[in-house]
Structure formats: structure tokens, C-alpha cells
Design an enzyme around this catalytic site. Structure first.
Site, mmCIF file in Angstrom:
data_model
loop_
_atom_site.group_PDB
_atom_site.id
_atom_site.type_symbol
_atom_site.label_atom_id
_atom_site.label_comp_id
_atom_site.label_asym_id
_atom_site.label_seq_id
_atom_site.Cartn_x
_atom_site.Cartn_y
_atom_site.Cartn_z
ATOM 1 N N HIS A 174 -54.289 30.506 -78.910
ATOM 2 C CA HIS A 174 -53.355 29.529 -78.998
ATOM 3 C C HIS A 174 -51.835 30.601 -78.778
ATOM 4 C CE1 HIS A 174 -56.427 27.232 -80.533
ATOM 5 N NE2 HIS A 174 -56.726 28.004 -81.365
ATOM 6 N N GLU A 209 -53.999 29.826 -87.299
ATOM 7 C CA GLU A 209 -55.036 29.096 -88.286
ATOM 8 C C GLU A 209 -55.976 30.032 -89.103
ATOM 9 O OE1 GLU A 209 -57.151 27.356 -84.956
ATOM 10 O OE2 GLU A 209 -58.296 28.876 -84.393
ATOM 11 N N HIS A 238 -59.967 34.591 -79.927
ATOM 12 C CA HIS A 238 -60.978 34.253 -80.806
ATOM 13 C C HIS A 238 -62.175 33.256 -80.338
ATOM 14 C CE1 HIS A 238 -57.848 31.070 -81.261
ATOM 15 N NE2 HIS A 238 -58.801 30.502 -81.645
ATOM 16 N N ARG A 265 -58.351 28.047 -73.002
ATOM 17 C CA ARG A 265 -59.561 28.426 -72.991
ATOM 18 C C ARG A 265 -59.821 29.464 -71.867
ATOM 19 N NH1 ARG A 265 -62.049 23.410 -71.953
ATOM 20 N NH2 ARG A 265 -62.009 22.918 -74.160
HETATM 21 ZN ZN ZN Z 1 -58.709 28.430 -82.464
#
Ligand code: ZN
Length: 320
Positions: free
Chosen positions: A99, A116, A174, A194
Site C-alpha cells: 500500500h 495496517e 506483505h 497487487r
Molecule cells: Zn494489505
């Protein structure tokens, strides 16, 4: 002003399982539930209020009616609802992704970046996830390994156990591995780049879209330098115990084991209560307000003041 129970929004992504339905009581017509968005003002999966004066409204609509003060003074610096909380059941592995941070997100199409936190609730023995790189690599090597499908060889794989916390700063590559059930607390954004999807096909029979160029811009090509935790150790309080999982400028998250807890939603921040196990009643000045059980989500407005959670439950408690 009163606490609100939220109806959650389920997602049936291809890698999901059925545990959120069977064990956490989540409801969906889809074959599987990959994610349940427990606290969300995001248009891709808004929470809907189930009780009280605002019953039937989405969290976003409620904020427009009630005003931003219900979020608390510590949320005033955010233009929108600051966090998004999900339960995730990864029966199969998730794509390798990254991200952007806020600055990159603003420059490229707007919205917010995403930091996150993952909190492992349950996992199969030996389950693991990818988290940064084993060693620093060049942009050229990163691009080559994406192309020839050997990226996994240079990623850092961490085996996980219930109670582990992973803090994923923007820019940290991740991927959640197969056989992991976790709670995710994140900045309110759905901006994901992605990188690699193991050659899988989506529901439409085509490979899911990749975002290689953006990923090359934002990925930190080195071992992750974010905290793995929990950040605190368990504290014994009167009637409950709690452990600090993560605290950052966007959210503070505790795991609480509650018999009877006096809590206070002051002017600074709302409280998000997500019941991870057991059940409990929420009371105000001794009077029952609502009850909650495993898999349910409650939003307590900022300024509601002191309230009691009484029962036998485990809560994910989040403030901003
Ligand atoms: Zn993520």
C-alpha cells in the site's frame, strides 16, 4: 446519544473460507466469506446501524446527520472516518501486495495511503505470512523476479501464532498466508497495489489485475522495520485485563478479557468494540443498553461518557 450495533459487510474474495460464518456468526448469501468489514464508513462496504435513532443508516450517513463530534476531537484532523476494521479468513493465501503512503496516494489519484495492523486470532500449525524482504534487493532484481515468478525466494516469511501482532507500515510488502484468521485494523483506504497473485484466476476466469509500476514506486526493497508484537504486556485492571496490541498516530488497539469493565468514551475519541469471543451486556448507569456476542461490532460515540461492559468476553477495543 447511544452506542450502536453495526451490521457488517461481507466480501467473498476467491481466497476466503467459511469460518466467519460458522464461528463468528457473519451473514452472507455468498459461498464463502473472505472478509467481514466490522467497522467501516468506506463506500465499498459500509457498516449499517442496527438500533436506536439512526437505525438503517450507514455509518457515513450517521456522521453526516450527527456531526463529526461523535468521532471525537482526536479525529478532527482527518477529513473522513479514519479507520477500517475487518475480520479476515484466509483459507487460501492472499496476493502479494503493498500500500502507498498518504503522499503517494494524494499524488496518484487521491484518497489515502494505508498503514495496517494484523492481529492473529487463529491459524493452522505452520501457517505463515510474508512481511518485507529477507535482504535488500535492487529495483531491477525486484522487477525481474516479478516477471519470472521467483519473488517469493527473497521475501521474509514469518510463521504465525495466535496472539501475534504485525504492524504493516505503508510501503512494506506483505501477504497473508493460507490457514490464518486475523483481525485487521487499518487506515480507511482500499488502495492496494497487487504485485504477484501466484498465477491465479479471479471469479471471472481471468487473472486479477496487477499494479507493478505503482508497486515499484512505493515498495521498500529491504527487511521490514516495523514493530512485531504485541507492543505491550498484559495489564490487570479492576474486573478485566488488557494488552496493548498497537498504538500509532491513526489508531490504538487493545485486546481485553472482560468480566466487568468500567470504560469511558470521552470527548477525544469514539470507542470501537468488536467481540472476539463470549458475550456481554453494555450498561449505562446500571441500565442495560445493548448486548453483544462473538462476531458483533459496537460503535460508542465520543462524549458518551462512562459505561460498563459486563459478562464474559474478549474484545478488540480500538480508539483513535
Ligand atoms: Zn494489505
Amino acid at each position: 446519544m447511544q452506542p450502536m450495533k453495526l451490521k457488517t459487510a461481507c466480501k467473498d474474495y476467491i481466497w476466503g473460507g467459511n469460518r466467519l460464518r460458522l464461528e463468528y456468526g457473519q451473514q452472507s448469501d455468498a459461498d464463502r466469506i473472505a472478509e467481514s468489514w466490522m467497522l467501516s464508513a468506506h463506500p465499498d462496504g459500509p457498516s449499517v446501524i442496527e438500533n436506536g435513532d439512526y437505525k438503517g443508516l450507514t455509518l457515513q450517513e450517521y456522521l453526516q446527520k450527527a456531526g463529526k463530534s461523535v468521532l471525537g476531537t482526536d479525529c478532527a484532523r482527518f477529513p473522513d472516518f479514519p479507520v477500517l476494521i475487518k475480520l479476515i479468513d484466509a483459507k487460501d493465501k492472499l496476493s502479494i501486495q503493498v500500500h502507498p503512503d498518504d503522499a503517494y496516494a494524494r499524488e496518484h489519484g487521491g484518497g489515502f495511503g494505508k498503514t495496517e495492523m494484523w492481529y492473529i486470532l487463529d491459524c493452522e500449525p505452520g501457517a505463515g505470512l510474508y512481511y518485507g524482504f529477507d535482504h535488500e534487493i535492487s529495483k531491477e532484481e525486484f522487477a525481474r523476479r516479478i516477471n519470472d515468478g521467483t519473488l517469493e525466494e527473497v521475501l521474509h516469511r514469518a510463521e504465525v501464532h495466535p496472539g501475534d501482532m504485525f504492524f504493516i507500515k505503508a510501503g512494506t510488502l506483505h501477504a497473508i498466508g493460507a490457514g490464518i484468521l486475523l483481525a485487521e485494523v487499518q487506515q480507511n483506504s482500499n488502495l492496494t497495489y497487487r504485485i504477484y497473485d501466484y498465477g491465479r484466476l479471479g471469479k471471472d476466469g481471468k487473472p486479477r489485475e496487477l499494479h507493478i509500476e505503482q508497486a515499484k514506486d512505493v515498495t521498500q526493497l529491504k527487511p521490514a522495520d516495523c514493530p512485531v508484537g504485541p507492543q505491550g504486556s498484559r495489564e490487570e485492571k479492576n474486573g478485566y485485563s488488557r494488552i496493548l496490541l498497537a498504538s500509532c498516530p491513526i489508531f490504538t488497539v487493545y485486546d481485553m478479557e472482560v468480566k466487568e469493565a468500567e470504560l469511558n468514551a470521552d470527548e477525544k475519541s469514539f470507542h470501537s468494540l468488536i467481540c472476539l469471543d463470549g458475550k456481554a451486556d453494555l450498561l449505562k448507569e446500571g441500565n442495560p443498553v445493548l448486548s453483544m456476542k462473538k462476531g458483533e461490532s459496537v460503535f460508542v460515540p465520543a462524549g458518551y461518557g462512562s459505561y460498563t461492559v459486563k459478562g464474559n468476553c474478549r474484545l478488540l477495543h480500538t480508539t483513535v
